[in-house]
Motif scaffolding. Structure first.
Motif, PDB file in Angstrom:
ATOM      1  N   ASP A 108     -29.539  10.817   4.535  1.00 45.78           N
ATOM      2  CA  ASP A 108     -30.232  11.235   5.756  1.00 45.78           C
ATOM      3  C   ASP A 108     -29.331  11.105   6.981  1.00 45.78           C
ATOM      4  N   GLU A 109     -28.498  10.070   7.014  1.00 38.02           N
ATOM      5  CA  GLU A 109     -27.641   9.867   8.187  1.00 38.02           C
ATOM      6  C   GLU A 109     -26.339  10.644   8.088  1.00 38.02           C
ATOM      7  N   GLY A 110     -26.076  11.282   6.931  1.00 36.84           N
ATOM      8  CA  GLY A 110     -24.875  12.104   6.773  1.00 36.84           C
ATOM      9  C   GLY A 110     -23.657  11.367   6.286  1.00 36.84           C
ATOM     10  N   SER A 111     -23.796  10.080   5.921  1.00 36.38           N
ATOM     11  CA  SER A 111     -22.647   9.328   5.413  1.00 36.38           C
ATOM     12  C   SER A 111     -22.312   9.687   3.973  1.00 36.38           C
ATOM     13  N   VAL A 112     -23.299  10.185   3.254  1.00 41.91           N
ATOM     14  CA  VAL A 112     -23.157  10.594   1.850  1.00 41.91           C
ATOM     15  C   VAL A 112     -23.807  11.958   1.696  1.00 41.91           C
ATOM     16  N   ARG A 113     -23.114  12.849   0.977  1.00 40.74           N
ATOM     17  CA  ARG A 113     -23.660  14.197   0.807  1.00 40.74           C
ATOM     18  C   ARG A 113     -24.526  14.317  -0.443  1.00 40.74           C
ATOM     19  N   GLU A 114     -24.093  13.685  -1.541  1.00 36.88           N
ATOM     20  CA  GLU A 114     -24.836  13.785  -2.798  1.00 36.88           C
ATOM     21  C   GLU A 114     -24.864  12.418  -3.470  1.00 36.88           C
ATOM     22  N   VAL A 115     -25.924  12.188  -4.251  1.00 43.93           N
ATOM     23  CA  VAL A 115     -26.129  10.918  -4.941  1.00 43.93           C
ATOM     24  C   VAL A 115     -26.024  11.130  -6.446  1.00 43.93           C
ATOM     25  N   GLY A 116     -25.347  10.196  -7.114  1.00 39.32           N
ATOM     26  CA  GLY A 116     -25.249  10.238  -8.567  1.00 39.32           C
ATOM     27  C   GLY A 116     -25.492   8.860  -9.160  1.00 39.32           C
ATOM     28  N   VAL A 117     -25.606   8.828 -10.466  1.00 37.76           N
ATOM     29  CA  VAL A 117     -25.728   7.566 -11.197  1.00 37.76           C
ATOM     30  C   VAL A 117     -24.750   7.611 -12.362  1.00 37.76           C
ATOM     31  N   SER A 118     -24.495   6.447 -12.939  1.00 35.91           N
ATOM     32  CA  SER A 118     -23.504   6.363 -14.008  1.00 35.91           C
ATOM     33  C   SER A 118     -23.952   5.328 -15.029  1.00 35.91           C
ATOM     34  N   ASN A 119     -23.754   5.658 -16.310  1.00 36.72           N
ATOM     35  CA  ASN A 119     -24.080   4.741 -17.409  1.00 36.72           C
ATOM     36  C   ASN A 119     -25.565   4.392 -17.460  1.00 36.72           C
ATOM     37  N   PHE A 120     -26.417   5.345 -17.177  1.00 38.89           N
ATOM     38  CA  PHE A 120     -27.862   5.146 -17.228  1.00 38.89           C
ATOM     39  C   PHE A 120     -28.422   5.565 -18.580  1.00 38.89           C
ATOM     40  N   GLU A 121     -29.522   4.969 -18.959  1.00 37.14           N
ATOM     41  CA  GLU A 121     -30.307   5.400 -20.110  1.00 37.14           C
ATOM     42  C   GLU A 121     -31.356   6.396 -19.638  1.00 37.14           C
ATOM     43  N   VAL A 122     -31.996   7.079 -20.583  1.00 32.19           N
ATOM     44  CA  VAL A 122     -32.955   8.116 -20.226  1.00 32.19           C
ATOM     45  C   VAL A 122     -34.091   7.548 -19.383  1.00 32.19           C
ATOM     46  N   ASP A 123     -34.627   6.396 -19.754  1.00 34.60           N
ATOM     47  CA  ASP A 123     -35.731   5.837 -18.971  1.00 34.60           C
ATOM     48  C   ASP A 123     -35.268   5.454 -17.563  1.00 34.60           C
ATOM     49  N   GLU A 124     -34.027   5.019 -17.425  1.00 32.24           N
ATOM     50  CA  GLU A 124     -33.492   4.693 -16.104  1.00 32.24           C
ATOM     51  C   GLU A 124     -33.271   5.956 -15.280  1.00 32.24           C
ATOM     52  N   LEU A 125     -32.873   7.023 -15.928  1.00 31.48           N
ATOM     53  CA  LEU A 125     -32.754   8.308 -15.248  1.00 31.48           C
ATOM     54  C   LEU A 125     -34.113   8.788 -14.759  1.00 31.48           C
ATOM     55  N   ASP A 126     -35.118   8.679 -15.602  1.00 30.80           N
ATOM     56  CA  ASP A 126     -36.467   9.105 -15.209  1.00 30.80           C
ATOM     57  C   ASP A 126     -36.945   8.330 -13.986  1.00 30.80           C
ATOM     58  N   ARG A 127     -36.699   7.024 -13.977  1.00 26.16           N
ATOM     59  CA  ARG A 127     -37.140   6.216 -12.835  1.00 26.16           C
ATOM     60  C   ARG A 127     -36.375   6.609 -11.575  1.00 26.16           C
ATOM     61  N   ALA A 128     -35.081   6.857 -11.702  1.00 25.75           N
ATOM     62  CA  ALA A 128     -34.290   7.275 -10.546  1.00 25.75           C
ATOM     63  C   ALA A 128     -34.815   8.581  -9.966  1.00 25.75           C
ATOM     64  N   LEU A 129     -35.167   9.512 -10.820  1.00 32.77           N
ATOM     65  CA  LEU A 129     -35.700  10.792 -10.353  1.00 32.77           C
ATOM     66  C   LEU A 129     -37.035  10.605  -9.632  1.00 32.77           C
ATOM     67  N   GLU A 130     -37.819   9.651 -10.083  1.00 29.02           N
ATOM     68  CA  GLU A 130     -39.097   9.376  -9.430  1.00 29.02           C
ATOM     69  C   GLU A 130     -38.913   8.779  -8.041  1.00 29.02           C
ATOM     70  N   VAL A 131     -37.924   7.899  -7.883  1.00 27.38           N
ATOM     71  CA  VAL A 131     -37.769   7.140  -6.638  1.00 27.38           C
ATOM     72  C   VAL A 131     -36.944   7.896  -5.600  1.00 27.38           C
ATOM     73  N   LEU A 132     -35.882   8.561  -6.024  1.00 25.35           N
ATOM     74  CA  LEU A 132     -34.995   9.241  -5.080  1.00 25.35           C
ATOM     75  C   LEU A 132     -35.698  10.381  -4.345  1.00 25.35           C
ATOM     76  N   ASP A 133     -35.460  10.467  -3.049  1.00 25.61           N
ATOM     77  CA  ASP A 133     -35.859  11.661  -2.301  1.00 25.61           C
ATOM     78  C   ASP A 133     -34.779  12.732  -2.434  1.00 25.61           C
ATOM     79  N   ALA A 134     -33.514  12.292  -2.359  1.00 28.70           N
ATOM     80  CA  ALA A 134     -32.404  13.230  -2.521  1.00 28.70           C
ATOM     81  C   ALA A 134     -32.353  13.716  -3.969  1.00 28.70           C
ATOM     82  N   PRO A 135     -31.900  14.945  -4.190  1.00 30.69           N
ATOM     83  CA  PRO A 135     -31.732  15.398  -5.576  1.00 30.69           C
ATOM     84  C   PRO A 135     -30.680  14.550  -6.286  1.00 30.69           C
TER      85      PRO A 135
END
Length: 254
Positions: free
Chosen positions: A114-141
């Protein structure tokens, strides 16, 4: 986000000239991490070239100690300073461990977007359930999931999840720690194609939508060879032969 088929993994690179050489031969995706201790090296290499900054995706990762609510912002800004960039193009959660809490870590990343310090967000070494939770919580794609992927280890369920939800898979260690030449199926295809086993392994990985690869290299010869691997098209039969390799040899387990 658009990522080229082959980028540069920089773990262990401690010479800015290697970064500058990579950019000069055509690399446009540089991947580093806090834990590598070389963000300044990558930044110096980037600054030493005349490549348009907007043409290069600069990615780094927050280590497990940097994921508390009060640590994410200051650490990300320090990474940007070390890299010599005004904004990080892609910032990952390196592993969902340590101080990671999806309810606090991910909103802190959203604030950076939101403040422009980061353009895109990623994750690394996640499991499927952790990916699902991240998608639920993140506002950014979710832009990317970085995961180990090579002919001796890959997880089709992670690729399927990426396809379903529209983010990239960034394959690290695509050369299996230098072991791809020891894999019979890869070596046979390389001999038949007059290609290197490394090129075949990269081509195999990047043929798997939506995968891009970030092999590490520092010499100009290896940098050029890895980049050119994106132009090698394997047949369905060749791909299937590598798919059938006995695997489950993870180089970087928890």
């Amino acid at each position: 986000m658009h990522l080229p088929p082959v980028g540069l993994g920089t773990m262990g690179i401690d010479d800015p000239d290697a970064i500058a050489t990579a950019l000069s031969v055509g690399y446009r995706h540089l991947d580093t991490a806090r834990i590598y201790g070389n963000e300044a090296v990558v930044g110096d290499g980037l600054a030493a070239t005349g490549v348009d900054r907007d043409a290069v995706t600069v990615a780094t990762k927050l280590w497990v100690d940097d994921l508390g609510d009060g640590d994410v912002g200051p650490t990300a800004r320090e990474s940007a300073d070390l890299l010599g960039v005004e904004a990080l193009d892609l910032l990952y959660v390196h592993r969902p461990r340590g101080a990671y809490d999806p309810e606090t870590t991910l909103p802190a990343l959203d604030r950076l977007v939101d403040e422009g310090s980061v353009r895109e967000v990623g994750v690394s070494n996640f499991e499927v359930d952790e990916l699902d939770r991240a998608l639920e919580v993140l506002d950014a794609p979710l832009a990317a999931h970085q995961t180990e992927l090579h002919p001796l280890f890959y997880r089709p369920e992670l690729l399927e999840h990426a396809r379903e939800h529209g983010y990239a898979i960034v394959a690290y260690s695509p050369l299996a720690g230098g072991r791809v030449s020891e894999i019979d199926a890869v070596a046979e295809i390389a001999a038949a194609r007059d290609a290197t086993p490394e090129a075949v392994a990269i081509a195999w990985a990047t043929a798997k939508d939506p995968v891009v690869a970030i092999p590490k290299a520092s010499s100009e010869r290896h940098l050029r060879a890895n980049l050119a691997a994106a132009d090698l098209d394997l047949t369905p039969e060749e791909t299937a032969a590598i798919d059938a390799v006995d695997r489950e040899e993870e180089l970087f387990p928890e």
